[in-house]
Motif scaffolding. Sequence first.
Motif, PDB file in Angstrom:
ATOM      1  N   UNK A 137      53.220  50.873  45.004  1.00  0.00           N
ATOM      2  CA  UNK A 137      53.193  50.155  43.731  1.00  0.00           C
ATOM      3  C   UNK A 137      51.793  50.092  43.141  1.00  0.00           C
ATOM      4  N   UNK A 138      50.776  50.211  43.988  1.00  0.00           N
ATOM      5  CA  UNK A 138      49.400  50.132  43.516  1.00  0.00           C
ATOM      6  C   UNK A 138      48.732  51.497  43.394  1.00  0.00           C
ATOM      7  N   UNK A 139      49.499  52.549  43.519  1.00  0.00           N
ATOM      8  CA  UNK A 139      48.925  53.890  43.436  1.00  0.00           C
ATOM      9  C   UNK A 139      48.213  54.087  42.105  1.00  0.00           C
ATOM     10  N   UNK A 140      46.946  54.487  42.188  1.00  0.00           N
ATOM     11  CA  UNK A 140      46.159  54.746  40.991  1.00  0.00           C
ATOM     12  C   UNK A 140      45.541  53.519  40.359  1.00  0.00           C
ATOM     13  N   UNK A 141      45.831  52.339  40.874  1.00  0.00           N
ATOM     14  CA  UNK A 141      45.270  51.113  40.306  1.00  0.00           C
ATOM     15  C   UNK A 141      43.848  50.910  40.818  1.00  0.00           C
ATOM     16  N   UNK A 142      42.998  50.372  39.962  1.00  0.00           N
ATOM     17  CA  UNK A 142      41.585  50.155  40.297  1.00  0.00           C
ATOM     18  C   UNK A 142      41.321  48.655  40.385  1.00  0.00           C
ATOM     19  N   UNK A 143      40.890  48.237  41.561  1.00  0.00           N
ATOM     20  CA  UNK A 143      40.642  46.828  41.827  1.00  0.00           C
ATOM     21  C   UNK A 143      39.147  46.600  41.985  1.00  0.00           C
ATOM     22  N   UNK A 144      38.590  45.689  41.204  1.00  0.00           N
ATOM     23  CA  UNK A 144      37.214  45.246  41.395  1.00  0.00           C
ATOM     24  C   UNK A 144      37.284  43.990  42.256  1.00  0.00           C
ATOM     25  N   UNK A 145      36.801  44.083  43.478  1.00  0.00           N
ATOM     26  CA  UNK A 145      36.906  42.989  44.441  1.00  0.00           C
ATOM     27  C   UNK A 145      35.566  42.290  44.583  1.00  0.00           C
ATOM     28  N   UNK A 146      35.487  41.059  44.114  1.00  0.00           N
ATOM     29  CA  UNK A 146      34.284  40.239  44.257  1.00  0.00           C
ATOM     30  C   UNK A 146      34.441  39.386  45.504  1.00  0.00           C
ATOM     31  N   UNK A 147      33.522  39.541  46.439  1.00  0.00           N
ATOM     32  CA  UNK A 147      33.582  38.814  47.709  1.00  0.00           C
ATOM     33  C   UNK A 147      32.566  37.683  47.669  1.00  0.00           C
ATOM     34  N   UNK A 148      33.069  36.449  47.714  1.00  0.00           N
ATOM     35  CA  UNK A 148      32.204  35.289  47.692  1.00  0.00           C
ATOM     36  C   UNK A 148      31.701  34.934  49.081  1.00  0.00           C
ATOM     37  N   UNK A 149      30.768  34.013  49.136  1.00  0.00           N
ATOM     38  CA  UNK A 149      30.134  33.646  50.395  1.00  0.00           C
ATOM     39  C   UNK A 149      30.840  32.506  51.100  1.00  0.00           C
ATOM     40  N   UNK A 150      31.549  32.822  52.163  1.00  0.00           N
ATOM     41  CA  UNK A 150      32.252  31.821  52.956  1.00  0.00           C
ATOM     42  C   UNK A 150      32.784  32.500  54.192  1.00  0.00           C
ATOM     43  N   UNK A 151      33.123  31.711  55.208  1.00  0.00           N
ATOM     44  CA  UNK A 151      33.604  32.295  56.455  1.00  0.00           C
ATOM     45  C   UNK A 151      34.854  33.133  56.238  1.00  0.00           C
ATOM     46  N   UNK A 152      35.663  32.785  55.207  1.00  0.00           N
ATOM     47  CA  UNK A 152      36.871  33.555  54.923  1.00  0.00           C
ATOM     48  C   UNK A 152      36.574  34.953  54.414  1.00  0.00           C
ATOM     49  N   UNK A 153      35.292  35.265  54.153  1.00  0.00           N
ATOM     50  CA  UNK A 153      34.941  36.602  53.671  1.00  0.00           C
ATOM     51  C   UNK A 153      35.366  37.690  54.658  1.00  0.00           C
ATOM     52  N   UNK A 154      35.506  37.339  55.940  1.00  0.00           N
ATOM     53  CA  UNK A 154      35.916  38.368  56.903  1.00  0.00           C
ATOM     54  C   UNK A 154      37.299  38.906  56.565  1.00  0.00           C
ATOM     55  N   UNK A 155      38.144  38.080  55.920  1.00  0.00           N
ATOM     56  CA  UNK A 155      39.485  38.539  55.534  1.00  0.00           C
ATOM     57  C   UNK A 155      39.417  39.583  54.427  1.00  0.00           C
ATOM     58  N   UNK A 156      38.325  39.572  53.659  1.00  0.00           N
ATOM     59  CA  UNK A 156      38.223  40.512  52.545  1.00  0.00           C
ATOM     60  C   UNK A 156      38.163  41.950  53.034  1.00  0.00           C
ATOM     61  N   UNK A 157      37.649  42.154  54.249  1.00  0.00           N
ATOM     62  CA  UNK A 157      37.597  43.513  54.790  1.00  0.00           C
ATOM     63  C   UNK A 157      39.010  44.032  55.054  1.00  0.00           C
ATOM     64  N   UNK A 158      39.868  43.169  55.619  1.00  0.00           N
ATOM     65  CA  UNK A 158      41.264  43.561  55.834  1.00  0.00           C
ATOM     66  C   UNK A 158      41.979  43.726  54.500  1.00  0.00           C
ATOM     67  N   UNK A 159      41.623  42.888  53.515  1.00  0.00           N
ATOM     68  CA  UNK A 159      42.223  43.016  52.184  1.00  0.00           C
ATOM     69  C   UNK A 159      41.914  44.376  51.582  1.00  0.00           C
TER      70      UNK A 159
END
Length: 397
Positions: A1-23
């Motif tokens: 469903x996301x084929x060809x879609x472009x996502x700009x991912x802004x990663x904020x500063x917090x311990x939950x940032x580790x989840x952004x790598x899996x995202x």
Amino acid sequence: MLAGKRILLIIGGGIAAFKSLDLIRRLRERGATVTPVLTTAAEEFVTPLSASALAAQKVYRDLFDLTDEAEMGHIELSRSADLVVVAPATADLMGKMAGGLANDLASTLLMATDKRVLIAPAMNVRMWLHPATQRNIALLKEDGVLFAGPTEGDMACGEFGPGRMAEPLEIVAAVEAALADGPLKGKRIIVTSGPTHEPIDPVRYIANRSSGAQGTALARSLAALGAEVVFVTGPADVAPPDGVVVEKVQTAKQMLDAVQAALPADAAVFAAAVADWHVTNAADSKIKKTKSGLPMLEFAENPDILATVSQMKTGRPGLVVGFAAETDDVVAHATAKRARKGCDWIVANDVSPETGIMGGSENAVTLISDDGADSWPRMGKDQVANRLAQLIGEALK
């Protein structure tokens, strides 16, 4: 469903940032291109190298990078994406967004973008509940910012409560809903769900037996078809879906206020099991047993949300759908309700105890409209939601 879609991912500063790598990994698995942007604080938790390696893209960090800014790079970054995602969205980032501040690359991108923005908040429970954060949330929702989470759970700080960042797959579902390119794209739809709680005293209330499962499934199906969904929910057993604007209420009066605040809309679907009455002499403290006998409760009718919206003289949604939970003479009672309320469709179901439908995983409904009564076979609530969402899509063409 996301084929060809472009996502700009802004990663904020917090311990939950580790989840952004899996995202990043999950988004790429579904065909999306992810461009990471790290705040200075985010680099305390994840490295630019790890984000770049998982995204297979350059990581952007500095607003005043001479190479990138020679051609106004921050403007290009903010415009070339299909969706801007902030995960985790810290209290600081949310405050900047709500206040219109732009003093670093992340906040400047958020100010410069002309695309939709989806945020996944993550912070300490006290920060989430702070009045300033709640004001910022309200402002961001008014600006059309989409939310994924937060959820409740254990936090790294040792506390428990709301503020925990949604899991990567939950954020992916919200991204898919935000980018859905279906028949309802560009349509705004209000969905009510769950029961209402009408207080007797601070610990007791009147309510209907509703889990909110059908309304939640319907909101999810409508969002999957591209609709912008405002989900007004009472205290339901099931969690709200991702990718929709969630307004939580307790009473029927609060639900009506939230619905009216969400207008105008192309359609409104009233799946909530709203209590018919409220207690006018509700006590401010717990009612105690006394030798003088039982307490006398005085009742008054609650506002009729379905009738109020159906009979609006101006600003009425083009399609108004009500639900009728009946225990006998289902079609007859629902048909009469449709005429009395003035709505376009009624979705009627038999909720007598032997059916197991109220609070269960299945539903058997009859759709009543100008075309008559169309009885559907018993099926899962997700299937009912998908079928009804498709019909709404056809009606709003």
